[in-house]
Design a protein around this motif. Structure first.
Motif, PDB file in Angstrom:
ATOM      1  N   TYR A   1       0.845  -1.203   0.000  1.00 26.32           N
ATOM      2  CA  TYR A   1       0.000   0.000   0.000  1.00 26.32           C
ATOM      3  C   TYR A   1       0.879   1.252   0.000  1.00 26.32           C
ATOM      4  O   TYR A   1       0.664   2.186  -0.794  1.00 26.32           O
ATOM      5  CB  TYR A   1      -0.900  -0.024   1.231  1.00 26.32           C
ATOM      6  CG  TYR A   1      -1.985   1.037   1.249  1.00 26.32           C
ATOM      7  CD1 TYR A   1      -3.263   0.754   0.761  1.00 26.32           C
ATOM      8  CD2 TYR A   1      -1.744   2.305   1.759  1.00 26.32           C
ATOM      9  CE1 TYR A   1      -4.268   1.704   0.785  1.00 26.32           C
ATOM     10  CE2 TYR A   1      -2.730   3.269   1.785  1.00 26.32           C
ATOM     11  CZ  TYR A   1      -3.999   2.967   1.299  1.00 26.32           C
ATOM     12  OH  TYR A   1      -4.982   3.924   1.322  1.00 26.32           O
ATOM     13  N   LEU A   2       1.876   1.281   0.893  1.00 29.84           N
ATOM     14  CA  LEU A   2       2.773   2.431   0.958  1.00 29.84           C
ATOM     15  C   LEU A   2       3.527   2.629  -0.354  1.00 29.84           C
ATOM     16  O   LEU A   2       3.707   3.759  -0.817  1.00 29.84           O
ATOM     17  CB  LEU A   2       3.762   2.260   2.110  1.00 29.84           C
ATOM     18  CG  LEU A   2       3.195   2.317   3.536  1.00 29.84           C
ATOM     19  CD1 LEU A   2       4.318   2.072   4.543  1.00 29.84           C
ATOM     20  CD2 LEU A   2       2.512   3.650   3.805  1.00 29.84           C
ATOM     21  N   GLU A   3       3.957   1.545  -0.947  1.00 24.93           N
ATOM     22  CA  GLU A   3       4.734   1.662  -2.175  1.00 24.93           C
ATOM     23  C   GLU A   3       3.891   2.212  -3.331  1.00 24.93           C
ATOM     24  O   GLU A   3       4.311   3.121  -4.037  1.00 24.93           O
ATOM     25  CB  GLU A   3       5.299   0.293  -2.569  1.00 24.93           C
ATOM     26  CG  GLU A   3       6.158   0.340  -3.818  1.00 24.93           C
ATOM     27  CD  GLU A   3       6.776  -1.004  -4.145  1.00 24.93           C
ATOM     28  OE1 GLU A   3       7.464  -1.110  -5.184  1.00 24.93           O
ATOM     29  OE2 GLU A   3       6.571  -1.962  -3.367  1.00 24.93           O
ATOM     30  N   LYS A   4       2.691   1.689  -3.495  1.00 29.66           N
ATOM     31  CA  LYS A   4       1.887   2.102  -4.647  1.00 29.66           C
ATOM     32  C   LYS A   4       1.397   3.530  -4.528  1.00 29.66           C
ATOM     33  O   LYS A   4       1.379   4.275  -5.519  1.00 29.66           O
ATOM     34  CB  LYS A   4       0.692   1.175  -4.816  1.00 29.66           C
ATOM     35  CG  LYS A   4      -0.178   1.575  -6.012  1.00 29.66           C
ATOM     36  CD  LYS A   4      -1.166   0.520  -6.429  1.00 29.66           C
ATOM     37  CE  LYS A   4      -1.900   0.951  -7.701  1.00 29.66           C
ATOM     38  NZ  LYS A   4      -2.861  -0.071  -8.173  1.00 29.66           N
ATOM     39  N   TYR A   5       0.997   3.954  -3.299  1.00 28.95           N
ATOM     40  CA  TYR A   5       0.324   5.241  -3.167  1.00 28.95           C
ATOM     41  C   TYR A   5       1.214   6.344  -2.611  1.00 28.95           C
ATOM     42  O   TYR A   5       0.715   7.416  -2.243  1.00 28.95           O
ATOM     43  CB  TYR A   5      -0.927   5.069  -2.300  1.00 28.95           C
ATOM     44  CG  TYR A   5      -1.871   4.038  -2.861  1.00 28.95           C
ATOM     45  CD1 TYR A   5      -2.415   4.187  -4.141  1.00 28.95           C
ATOM     46  CD2 TYR A   5      -2.179   2.879  -2.144  1.00 28.95           C
ATOM     47  CE1 TYR A   5      -3.262   3.232  -4.675  1.00 28.95           C
ATOM     48  CE2 TYR A   5      -3.027   1.918  -2.668  1.00 28.95           C
ATOM     49  CZ  TYR A   5      -3.561   2.088  -3.938  1.00 28.95           C
ATOM     50  OH  TYR A   5      -4.386   1.135  -4.480  1.00 28.95           O
ATOM     51  N   SER A   6       2.508   6.118  -2.566  1.00 30.51           N
ATOM     52  CA  SER A   6       3.412   7.173  -2.132  1.00 30.51           C
ATOM     53  C   SER A   6       3.288   8.372  -3.079  1.00 30.51           C
ATOM     54  O   SER A   6       2.987   8.210  -4.272  1.00 30.51           O
ATOM     55  CB  SER A   6       4.853   6.680  -2.117  1.00 30.51           C
ATOM     56  OG  SER A   6       5.313   6.466  -3.443  1.00 30.51           O
ATOM     57  N   PRO A   7       3.468   9.584  -2.580  1.00 32.81           N
ATOM     58  CA  PRO A   7       3.395  10.757  -3.466  1.00 32.81           C
ATOM     59  C   PRO A   7       4.342  10.661  -4.649  1.00 32.81           C
ATOM     60  O   PRO A   7       4.024  11.150  -5.739  1.00 32.81           O
ATOM     61  CB  PRO A   7       3.771  11.905  -2.528  1.00 32.81           C
ATOM     62  CG  PRO A   7       3.352  11.438  -1.181  1.00 32.81           C
ATOM     63  CD  PRO A   7       3.631   9.955  -1.167  1.00 32.81           C
ATOM     64  N   GLU A   8       5.470   9.999  -4.458  1.00 31.33           N
ATOM     65  CA  GLU A   8       6.431   9.872  -5.564  1.00 31.33           C
ATOM     66  C   GLU A   8       5.871   9.003  -6.689  1.00 31.33           C
ATOM     67  O   GLU A   8       6.115   9.269  -7.884  1.00 31.33           O
ATOM     68  CB  GLU A   8       7.738   9.275  -5.059  1.00 31.33           C
ATOM     69  CG  GLU A   8       8.506  10.145  -4.065  1.00 31.33           C
ATOM     70  CD  GLU A   8       7.935  10.087  -2.658  1.00 31.33           C
ATOM     71  OE1 GLU A   8       8.334  10.936  -1.838  1.00 31.33           O
ATOM     72  OE2 GLU A   8       7.084   9.205  -2.386  1.00 31.33           O
ATOM     73  N   ASN A   9       5.114   7.976  -6.323  1.00 31.75           N
ATOM     74  CA  ASN A   9       4.585   7.053  -7.327  1.00 31.75           C
ATOM     75  C   ASN A   9       3.175   7.419  -7.796  1.00 31.75           C
ATOM     76  O   ASN A   9       2.849   7.237  -8.971  1.00 31.75           O
ATOM     77  CB  ASN A   9       4.575   5.625  -6.777  1.00 31.75           C
ATOM     78  CG  ASN A   9       5.966   5.081  -6.559  1.00 31.75           C
ATOM     79  OD1 ASN A   9       6.905   5.470  -7.260  1.00 31.75           O
ATOM     80  ND2 ASN A   9       6.118   4.197  -5.586  1.00 31.75           N
ATOM     81  N   TRP A  10       2.344   7.902  -6.901  1.00 31.96           N
ATOM     82  CA  TRP A  10       0.927   8.139  -7.226  1.00 31.96           C
ATOM     83  C   TRP A  10       0.630   9.602  -7.501  1.00 31.96           C
ATOM     84  O   TRP A  10      -0.278   9.942  -8.243  1.00 31.96           O
ATOM     85  CB  TRP A  10       0.055   7.637  -6.068  1.00 31.96           C
ATOM     86  CG  TRP A  10      -1.428   7.712  -6.314  1.00 31.96           C
ATOM     87  CD1 TRP A  10      -2.269   8.712  -5.942  1.00 31.96           C
ATOM     88  CD2 TRP A  10      -2.232   6.748  -6.993  1.00 31.96           C
ATOM     89  NE1 TRP A  10      -3.552   8.441  -6.339  1.00 31.96           N
ATOM     90  CE2 TRP A  10      -3.566   7.224  -6.994  1.00 31.96           C
ATOM     91  CE3 TRP A  10      -1.972   5.520  -7.615  1.00 31.96           C
ATOM     92  CZ2 TRP A  10      -4.627   6.524  -7.574  1.00 31.96           C
ATOM     93  CZ3 TRP A  10      -3.025   4.816  -8.176  1.00 31.96           C
ATOM     94  CH2 TRP A  10      -4.331   5.316  -8.171  1.00 31.96           C
ATOM     95  N   GLY A  11       1.400  10.489  -6.876  1.00 29.77           N
ATOM     96  CA  GLY A  11       1.130  11.911  -6.976  1.00 29.77           C
ATOM     97  C   GLY A  11       0.118  12.356  -5.931  1.00 29.77           C
ATOM     98  O   GLY A  11      -0.288  11.595  -5.048  1.00 29.77           O
ATOM     99  N   LEU A  12      -0.320  13.618  -6.045  1.00 28.17           N
ATOM    100  CA  LEU A  12      -1.235  14.201  -5.073  1.00 28.17           C
ATOM    101  C   LEU A  12      -2.503  14.760  -5.713  1.00 28.17           C
ATOM    102  O   LEU A  12      -3.252  15.503  -5.076  1.00 28.17           O
ATOM    103  CB  LEU A  12      -0.533  15.315  -4.286  1.00 28.17           C
ATOM    104  CG  LEU A  12       0.647  14.884  -3.401  1.00 28.17           C
ATOM    105  CD1 LEU A  12       1.367  16.105  -2.848  1.00 28.17           C
ATOM    106  CD2 LEU A  12       0.171  13.986  -2.265  1.00 28.17           C
ATOM    107  N   ASP A  13      -2.773  14.399  -6.946  1.00 26.70           N
ATOM    108  CA  ASP A  13      -3.909  14.976  -7.669  1.00 26.70           C
ATOM    109  C   ASP A  13      -5.109  14.048  -7.778  1.00 26.70           C
ATOM    110  O   ASP A  13      -6.208  14.490  -8.126  1.00 26.70           O
ATOM    111  CB  ASP A  13      -3.485  15.390  -9.084  1.00 26.70           C
ATOM    112  CG  ASP A  13      -2.410  16.455  -9.080  1.00 26.70           C
ATOM    113  OD1 ASP A  13      -2.454  17.315  -8.175  1.00 26.70           O
ATOM    114  OD2 ASP A  13      -1.523  16.414  -9.958  1.00 26.70           O
ATOM    115  N   THR A  14      -4.943  12.750  -7.493  1.00 24.48           N
ATOM    116  CA  THR A  14      -6.015  11.780  -7.708  1.00 24.48           C
ATOM    117  C   THR A  14      -6.265  10.991  -6.443  1.00 24.48           C
ATOM    118  O   THR A  14      -5.324  10.439  -5.849  1.00 24.48           O
ATOM    119  CB  THR A  14      -5.632  10.808  -8.840  1.00 24.48           C
ATOM    120  OG1 THR A  14      -5.294  11.559 -10.011  1.00 24.48           O
ATOM    121  CG2 THR A  14      -6.792   9.873  -9.168  1.00 24.48           C
ATOM    122  N   ASP A  15      -7.556  10.938  -6.023  1.00 26.24           N
ATOM    123  CA  ASP A  15      -7.856  10.135  -4.835  1.00 26.24           C
ATOM    124  C   ASP A  15      -7.901   8.656  -5.212  1.00 26.24           C
ATOM    125  O   ASP A  15      -7.672   8.287  -6.367  1.00 26.24           O
ATOM    126  CB  ASP A  15      -9.149  10.584  -4.153  1.00 26.24           C
ATOM    127  CG  ASP A  15     -10.391  10.371  -5.012  1.00 26.24           C
ATOM    128  OD1 ASP A  15     -10.396   9.475  -5.872  1.00 26.24           O
ATOM    129  OD2 ASP A  15     -11.374  11.108  -4.809  1.00 26.24           O
TER     130      ASP A  15
END
Length: 442
Positions: free
Chosen positions: A120-134
């Motif tokens: 979970y941490l790996e996929k949704y980190s700001p570096e990987n997922w960004g901050l624009d999409t929930d």
């Protein structure tokens, strides 16, 4: 399956309760309908006349009229749930002996197959997922989907609804409920007394990248919620984060991994509630009275709540935050030690009419009395005869002088009449310190 080390630590601490829970044998027993001569039966006691908003109209009697078959003593979570269901809405008294804990086996007991916090941490980190999409569109087999399934398992396990005409009371000085969410929802006439209630720890908070500019972790589960209910008396309990104060929570993605929500929330048109002689400790988002600025259709004219002779220690904010309601707060002692972050005490929200008088505040050096009040919306309040560190202080004047951008108006437009004895504010710290909380009913 890998599980993050902090989760393992939390599970270990929670499992430590299991031996105690297993040592408490039995689930549900019937008790005598009446106390023995010359002994006191807290389950039969009712809210005194004139004691706050909970005494309005029909008053609050809980299960005092219960027959012998509807008086139960419980020592396990399963027995507690069975006792609450027994007899429907007929008056009942449920006596809790010892500690009951629906989460005693730890967070792992709620995990859906395949759940992996590190993934979970790996996929949704700001570096990987960004901050624009929930994360709302994630499939069921994604880390978010598995987190949601795990959260649903915890939800089913730890929530319980308290029916109408019920008294839940702790036996002696050591009774308590850990890790549960007590729901007083859509009912009338409930009493909750003499319990140490440790807030539930959300095992599966959700990351929301779009919450603020940097994202935030959001949690579920109030320890106690009064939702659309009337005539409720919450008295002589200790409500706390207990083993897991917010100061001990870790950070991920640079934000606190928030695992607590409200400690005692009164929302959704709830009305005629008295909260008295409780010890409220070590929590951040402590008490909402009214949960939304847009809830006027439900909340206007309701949310009448009295708070008196409670001791609030190291609570970060919302003690309470008020919307819509006529809230009477008197003879409470608010203690800030600096061990937990402090934001404010009284939150002035939409259409609120807070009347705060005869309270005592103990603040450390560096914390100004101007922070006691926090303006969220334009609404008048009355704040009179309050004492800060032993000195009479005009809370509104101090706030307006130091925070002129958030000027508050004086005059709540009403005056409380449902009060019993009002103690001198200088005497409140000693009185409340000696008598507030579980195990201190006199």
């Amino acid at each position: 399956m890998r599980t993050h080390t902090w989760h393992a630590h939390a599970r270990t601490a929670l499992v430590g309760c299991t031996a105690l829970a297993l040592g408490l044998t039995g689930t549900l027993t019937h008790a005598h309908a009446h106390a023995q001569p010359h002994s006191r039966d807290l389950g039969r006691e009712t809210l005194p006349a004139g004691d706050g908003w909970g005494s309005e109209g029909t008053g609050t009697t809980g299960g005092a009229a219960a027959g012998a078959a509807q008086v139960h003593t419980v020592t396990t979570w399963a027995g507690f749930k069975d006792a609450l269901k027994a007899g429907g809405d007929a008056p009942k008294i449920v006596k809790v002996r010892g500690i009951i804990d629906p989460a005693a086996e730890g967070c792992a007991a709620f995990e859906a197959p395949g759940y992996d916090f590190d993934a979970y941490l790996e996929k949704y980190s700001p570096e990987n997922w960004g901050l624009d999409t929930d994360l709302s569109g994630e499939p069921a087999d994604s880390p978010e989907g598995l987190r949601a399934a795990s959260a649903a398992g915890q939800d089913r396990a730890i929530k319980v609804e308290i029916p109408a005409n019920t008294t839940v009371v702790g036996v002696g000085k050591g009774a308590g409920i850990r890790g549960a969410s007590l729901q007083i929802k859509g009912v009338d006439n409930v009493i909750l007394r003499n319990l140490t209630i440790e807030a539930p720890l959300d095992c599966f908070p959700q990351w929301d990248p779009t919450d603020t500019d940097t994202g935030a972790w959001n949690s579920e589960y109030d320890a106690v919620v009064v939702h659309g209910s009337t005539h409720v008396w919450i008295d002589h309990n200790t409500l706390t984060d207990g083993r897991y104060p917010d100061s001990t929570l870790p950070e991920y993605f640079g934000r606190t991994y928030q695992q607590h929500d409200g400690l005692l929330d009164i929302v959704r048109g709830a009305d005629h509630v008295t909260v008295s002689w409780n010890a409220v400790e070590d929590h951040s988002k402590t008490m909402l009275i009214g949960n939304s600025d847009g809830a006027g259709a439900t909340d206007a004219g309701k949310l009448k709540v009295t708070l008196h002779h409670n001791r609030f220690e190291d609570v970060g904010e919302r003690a309470p935050r008020v919307r819509f309601g006529q809230v009477d707060a008197y003879n409470n002692h608010y203690v800030v030690t600096g061990e937990q972050p402090y934001g404010y005490t009284f939150g002035i929200g939409a259409s609120s009419q807070l009347y705060a008088s005869d309270n005592a505040f103990s603040l450390p050096a560096g914390v100004s009395a101007a922070r006691i009040l926090k303006k969220w919306s334009e609404a008048p309040l009355t704040a009179e005869n309050n004492y800060v560190n032993g000195r009479k202080t005009d809370l509104i004047a101090v706030h307006n002088a130091e925070i002129p951008a958030e000027t508050l108006r004086s005059g709540a437009g009403w005056k409380p009449v449902l009060r019993t004895k009002v103690d001198r504010p200088r005497a409140v710290p000693g009185i409340v310190g000696a008598r507030a909380g579980a195990g201190k009913v006199r």
